[in-house]
Design a protein around this motif. Structure first.
Motif, short mmCIF file in Angstrom:
data_model
loop_
_atom_site.label_atom_id
_atom_site.label_comp_id
_atom_site.label_asym_id
_atom_site.label_seq_id
_atom_site.Cartn_x
_atom_site.Cartn_y
_atom_site.Cartn_z
N TYR A 141 0.82 -1.22 0.00
CA TYR A 141 0.00 0.00 0.00
C TYR A 141 0.85 1.27 0.00
CZ TYR A 141 -4.08 -2.93 0.77
OH TYR A 141 -5.08 -3.86 0.62
N ASN A 175 -6.65 1.70 4.08
CA ASN A 175 -6.32 2.39 2.83
C ASN A 175 -7.51 3.20 2.33
OD1 ASN A 175 -4.49 2.84 0.52
ND2 ASN A 175 -6.00 1.65 -0.61
N VAL A 228 -3.14 6.13 6.49
CA VAL A 228 -1.90 5.53 6.02
C VAL A 228 -0.67 6.17 6.66
CG1 VAL A 228 -2.79 4.67 3.83
CG2 VAL A 228 -1.98 7.04 4.00
#
Length: 347
Positions: free
Chosen positions: A28, A292, A297
């Motif tokens: 990610y 996400n 994040v």
């Protein structure tokens, strides 16, 4: 119970979880834990612990082959099968969610832990193939009715010879690679650790020195590269973990005397380590997806949430499933005695 072993189990499980959290960070594009490269060494520590614990649980006891294997089956297989069945449902609905890193997933191989090169539904399951191999060899030497010390020596010799043969022959078959894998030396190191534990009284200075050396070697490998001639994982990772393990077990009394919140935390992680080890992959993917989508994040928050949810899931699985399955298994799996002569001393 040896508390230092439980403590180390907790550390081993957490190391593996953190390594997988770091991988999720890469997926990610979250710059988290990218400096952490030795999480897989938790597996090596698990193998050393297994080598040690099988000696500890059978020491000075009359244990036959089938009873030993039955108890090992009860301990690891039911929970693994239940979670593998859940993974199979996910795989049939959305195959890309299982073993997203690639490779062929083998369904039959997964449930039977057949080491033929296929990926398992629970990718961590490959370590259980090695565990069962070790259990079988350990149980085989129970048949010979050797004194404990001779049994331990023969087990060490067997695995050392198997690994040496693998180095010499360099087999290409997945099965031969498996039965001669150098990771097997780590079980032998666990057996050696038990011999030391029972026969040698290490001083606090030596014990702490072993721990320091082991941590130093692992830390060095995390940031730098060892010389190219050191190729075996059992030497690069297994030896430092062996030093740490022997040092910690030798400090058992000191560890008990200095119980703390941190000690209790890792002791609980040790209790639930098997559940944590198996269930955390099921947690990391969906939680990472949610984080996400919510744009949560921040590297530290991302890692903290993933690790926390993994530990909580491991604890819940331990209390709800694992403990009950073991209790049920001890009642139900005695059917073996009606079909096999498990009460004969030489079996």
């Amino acid at each position: 119970m040896i508390y230092s072993v439980q403590f180390l189990r907790g550390i081993a499980a957490l190391m593996v979880v953190i390594s997988h959290v770091a991988f999720k960070g890469q997926q990610y594009n979250v710059d988290t834990l990218q400096w952490y490269h030795i999480g897989g060494s938790g597996v090596d520590l698990f193998f050393i612990i297994s080598g040690f614990i099988m000696c500890h649980t059978t020491y000075n006891k009359e244990v036959n082959f089938l009873n030993f294997m039955k108890n090992r089956f009860i301990r690891i297989i039911p929970l693994y099968w239940i979670l593998s069945f859940f993974a199979l449902i996910v795989f049939l609905i959305s195959p890309n969610l299982i073993n997203s890193s690639g490779g062929k997933t083998g369904i039959i191989e997964s449930f039977l832990l057949i080491p033929n090169g296929s990926k398992f539904l629970i990718n961590n399951g490959w370590t259980l193939s090695f565990e069962l191999y070790y259990y079988f060899i350990f149980a085989f030497f129970l048949i010979l009715l050797l004194k404990d010390i001779y049994r331990y020596i023969f087990i060490i010799i067997y695995f050392s010879a198997a690994v040496l043969l693998g180095i010499i022959l360099q087999p290409e078959s997945d099965f031969l690679i498996f039965i001669m894998n150098d990771l097997l030396l780590e079980f032998a190191l666990g057996v050696l650790a038990f011999i030391i534990f029972k026969n040698v009284n290490l001083s606090k200075f030596i014990s702490l020195s072993l721990i320091f050396i082991g941590i130093f070697l692992l830390t060095y490998q995390n940031f730098y590269k060892l010389p190219d001639f050191i190729t075996l994982r059992s030497l690069k990772i297994g030896i430092p973990m062996f030093f740490i393990f022997v040092g910690c077990v030798s400090l058992e009394n000191l560890l008990i005397a200095t119980k703390s919140l941190l000690f209790n935390f890792f002791n609980h992680l040790g209790d639930s380590s098997y559940s944590l080890y198996l269930v955390h992959p099921f947690v990391l993917s969906p939680v990472a997806m949610v984080l996400n989508k919510l744009h949560l994040v921040n590297p530290y928050l991302f890692s903290f949430i993933l690790i926390t949810f993994s530990i909580l899931a491991g604890s819940a699985t331990y209390f709800i499933l694992e403990k009950r399955l073991i209790k049920l298994g001890k009642k139900q799996y005695n059917f073996l005695k009606y079909f096999l002569p498990i009460n004969r001393k030489n079996l």
